[in-house]
Write a protein that holds these residues in place. Structure first.
Motif, PDB file in Angstrom:
ATOM      1  N   MET A  67      76.815  60.683  45.203  1.00  9.27           N
ATOM      2  CA  MET A  67      75.601  59.766  45.003  1.00  9.27           C
ATOM      3  C   MET A  67      76.273  58.540  44.707  1.00  9.27           C
ATOM      4  SD  MET A  67      71.986  59.678  43.087  1.00  9.27           S
ATOM      5  CE  MET A  67      71.739  61.404  43.456  1.00  9.27           C
ATOM      6  N   VAL A  68      76.247  57.508  45.364  1.00  7.86           N
ATOM      7  CA  VAL A  68      77.025  56.360  45.276  1.00  7.86           C
ATOM      8  C   VAL A  68      75.792  55.205  45.619  1.00  7.86           C
ATOM      9  CG1 VAL A  68      78.985  54.721  46.211  1.00  7.86           C
ATOM     10  CG2 VAL A  68      79.108  57.293  46.762  1.00  7.86           C
ATOM     11  N   HIS A  69      75.846  54.437  44.397  1.00  7.03           N
ATOM     12  CA  HIS A  69      74.525  53.511  44.021  1.00  7.03           C
ATOM     13  C   HIS A  69      75.171  52.082  43.625  1.00  7.03           C
ATOM     14  CE1 HIS A  69      70.465  52.001  43.120  1.00  7.03           C
ATOM     15  NE2 HIS A  69      70.230  53.333  43.742  1.00  7.03           N
ATOM     16  N   GLY A  70      74.895  50.940  44.427  1.00  7.49           N
ATOM     17  CA  GLY A  70      75.005  49.808  43.950  1.00  7.49           C
ATOM     18  C   GLY A  70      76.475  49.402  43.317  1.00  7.49           C
ATOM     19  N   CYS A  71      77.576  50.051  43.838  1.00  2.95           N
ATOM     20  CA  CYS A  71      78.924  49.754  43.125  1.00  2.95           C
ATOM     21  C   CYS A  71      79.940  49.319  44.342  1.00  2.95           C
ATOM     22  CB  CYS A  71      79.245  51.061  42.739  1.00  2.95           C
ATOM     23  SG  CYS A  71      79.655  52.362  43.862  1.00  2.95           S
ATOM     24  N   THR A  72      81.241  49.276  43.789  1.00  3.69           N
ATOM     25  CA  THR A  72      82.067  48.645  44.574  1.00  3.69           C
ATOM     26  C   THR A  72      83.257  49.802  44.803  1.00  3.69           C
ATOM     27  OG1 THR A  72      81.837  46.444  44.155  1.00  3.69           O
ATOM     28  CG2 THR A  72      83.849  47.114  45.087  1.00  3.69           C
ATOM     29  N   ASP A 128      67.485  49.085  52.094  1.00  6.84           N
ATOM     30  CA  ASP A 128      66.445  48.483  52.284  1.00  6.84           C
ATOM     31  C   ASP A 128      65.942  47.207  51.256  1.00  6.84           C
ATOM     32  OD1 ASP A 128      66.242  50.301  50.135  1.00  6.84           O
ATOM     33  OD2 ASP A 128      64.175  51.063  50.512  1.00  6.84           O
ATOM     34  N   VAL A 129      66.728  47.242  49.968  1.00  4.82           N
ATOM     35  CA  VAL A 129      66.616  46.255  49.180  1.00  4.82           C
ATOM     36  C   VAL A 129      67.804  45.381  48.975  1.00  4.82           C
ATOM     37  CG1 VAL A 129      64.893  47.629  47.889  1.00  4.82           C
ATOM     38  CG2 VAL A 129      67.261  47.922  47.385  1.00  4.82           C
ATOM     39  N   SER A 130      68.943  45.687  49.528  1.00  9.04           N
ATOM     40  CA  SER A 130      70.272  44.867  49.264  1.00  9.04           C
ATOM     41  C   SER A 130      70.974  45.404  50.767  1.00  9.04           C
ATOM     42  CB  SER A 130      71.029  45.030  48.054  1.00  9.04           C
ATOM     43  OG  SER A 130      71.924  44.204  47.951  1.00  9.04           O
ATOM     44  N   ARG A 131      72.444  45.185  50.486  1.00 15.41           N
ATOM     45  CA  ARG A 131      73.058  45.709  51.458  1.00 15.41           C
ATOM     46  C   ARG A 131      74.158  46.966  51.130  1.00 15.41           C
ATOM     47  NH1 ARG A 131      75.938  41.475  49.383  1.00 15.41           N
ATOM     48  NH2 ARG A 131      78.084  41.359  50.027  1.00 15.41           N
ATOM     49  N   ASP A 139      70.049  46.837  56.203  1.00 14.02           N
ATOM     50  CA  ASP A 139      70.958  46.132  55.898  1.00 14.02           C
ATOM     51  C   ASP A 139      72.417  47.121  55.703  1.00 14.02           C
ATOM     52  OD1 ASP A 139      72.712  44.025  56.232  1.00 14.02           O
ATOM     53  OD2 ASP A 139      71.840  42.989  54.408  1.00 14.02           O
ATOM     54  N   VAL A 140      72.795  47.775  56.887  1.00 16.35           N
ATOM     55  CA  VAL A 140      73.961  48.628  56.483  1.00 16.35           C
ATOM     56  C   VAL A 140      74.987  48.290  57.767  1.00 16.35           C
ATOM     57  CG1 VAL A 140      75.006  50.793  56.819  1.00 16.35           C
ATOM     58  CG2 VAL A 140      72.656  50.549  56.040  1.00 16.35           C
ATOM     59  N   GLU A 141      76.271  47.972  57.210  1.00 17.73           N
ATOM     60  CA  GLU A 141      77.411  47.657  58.191  1.00 17.73           C
ATOM     61  C   GLU A 141      78.464  48.806  58.043  1.00 17.73           C
ATOM     62  OE1 GLU A 141      81.030  44.214  58.919  1.00 17.73           O
ATOM     63  OE2 GLU A 141      79.034  43.784  57.738  1.00 17.73           O
ATOM     64  N   LEU A 145      73.765  57.098  49.694  1.00 19.87           N
ATOM     65  CA  LEU A 145      74.015  55.805  49.326  1.00 19.87           C
ATOM     66  C   LEU A 145      72.937  54.748  49.434  1.00 19.87           C
ATOM     67  CD1 LEU A 145      76.504  57.283  50.556  1.00 19.87           C
ATOM     68  CD2 LEU A 145      77.478  55.066  51.352  1.00 19.87           C
ATOM     69  N   HIS A 146      73.130  54.060  48.261  1.00 20.81           N
ATOM     70  CA  HIS A 146      71.680  52.901  48.041  1.00 20.81           C
ATOM     71  C   HIS A 146      72.324  52.002  47.269  1.00 20.81           C
ATOM     72  CE1 HIS A 146      67.548  52.069  46.645  1.00 20.81           C
ATOM     73  NE2 HIS A 146      67.542  51.848  47.972  1.00 20.81           N
ATOM     74  N   CYS A 147      71.446  51.124  47.095  1.00 26.26           N
ATOM     75  CA  CYS A 147      71.784  49.622  46.264  1.00 26.26           C
ATOM     76  C   CYS A 147      70.636  49.471  45.627  1.00 26.26           C
ATOM     77  CB  CYS A 147      72.085  48.655  47.372  1.00 26.26           C
ATOM     78  SG  CYS A 147      71.002  48.727  48.834  1.00 26.26           S
ATOM     79  N   ASP A 148      70.539  47.987  44.761  1.00 27.66           N
ATOM     80  CA  ASP A 148      69.525  47.680  44.155  1.00 27.66           C
ATOM     81  C   ASP A 148      69.391  46.097  44.429  1.00 27.66           C
ATOM     82  OD1 ASP A 148      68.412  49.596  42.376  1.00 27.66           O
ATOM     83  OD2 ASP A 148      69.236  49.032  40.760  1.00 27.66           O
TER      84      ASP A 148
END
Length: 185
Positions: free
Chosen positions: A95-100, A49-52, A31-33, A67-70
C-alpha cells in the motif's frame, strides 16, 4: 485491455505508455501516468482521483497493490501526490500512499508507505514494514518494522539483486503481455 478498468474522472484520463503491461483485473483511475516498459500486475488499484500518480520507466507494481494520493488542503497546497521513479520494485499487496519513491527504490511485500514519506534511491522498505508520514529513507538504506526504522545500509549484493529484479519483471511482463494477446486471437 480486456479485464482492465481505465476510468477518467474530474477531466483527467490515465496516460499509459504503449509498451507498459497492464494485467487483467487492474483499476486505473484519474490522473495516472505510467512510463515505458513499466508493469502493473494482476488486480492492482491505482486511484488518482484527488491528486496525481506518476510512475516512471521499467517500474513494476506487483499483484494486489493499492496506490493512492491525498488532495491539497489548508496548510498543504501541494497535497500528497504519489511520485514513483524509474526501475522501482513494489512487492505484492503493498500500500503506497502519497509518497515519493526515488529511482531504483524497493517496497517489500505487504509494506505500507504513507504520505510525504520518501524511499531513497536503491533503498529497501522491508516486507511488512510501515513507513510513517514524513519519514525519509536515505539512499541504499534498509528500513524495517512497524513503524519502520533504519536497520543498516545495503551492501552491493542487495542493490545488484534489486536491479536484477527489475530486469526480470520487465522481461516477464513482455511474456505475460504476449500470453494475454494470444488469448484475444
Amino acid at each position: 485491455m480486456d479485464g482492465v478498468s481505465i476510468i477518467p474522472i474530474h477531466g483527467k484520463t490515465p496516460r499509459i505508455h504503449d509498451s507498459a503491461f497492464i494485467a487483467p483485473g487492474c483499476r486505473i483511475i484519474g490522473d495516472v501516468e505510467i512510463g515505458a516498459d513499466s508493469s502493473i500486475w494482476y488486480n492492482c488499484v491505482l486511484r488518482a482521483d484527488v491528486s496525481r500518480i506518476v510512475i516512471g520507466e521499467r517500474t513494476n507494481v506487483q499483484d494486489g497493490s493499492v496506490l493512492h494520493c491525498d488532495p491539497p488542503k489548508p496548510g498543504d497546497p501541494e497535497g500528497s501526490p504519489l511520485i514513483i521513479g524509474d526501475d522501482v520494485l513494489i512487492g505484492h499487496m503493498a500500500m503506497v500512499h502519497g509518497c515519493t519513491i526515488e529511482d531504483r527504490g524497493f517496497v517489500g511485500l505487504g509494506a505500507i508507505a504513507m504520505n510525504k514519506a520518501v524511499i531513497g534511491s536503491d533503498a529497501m522498505l522491508a516486507a511488512g514494514a510501515m513507513l510513517l508520514e514524513n519519514k525519509v529513507m536515505g539512499a541504499r538504506e534498509l528500513w524495517a518494522g512497524r513503524p519502520a526504522k533504519k536497520l543498516r545500509d545495503l551492501p552491493d549484493t542487495a542493490v545488484a539483486g534489486m536491479r536484477a529484479g527489475v530486469v526480470h519483471y520487465t522481461e516477464n511482463a513482455r511474456h505475460h503481455k504476449g500470453a494475454i494477446a494470444d488469448l484475444d486471437d
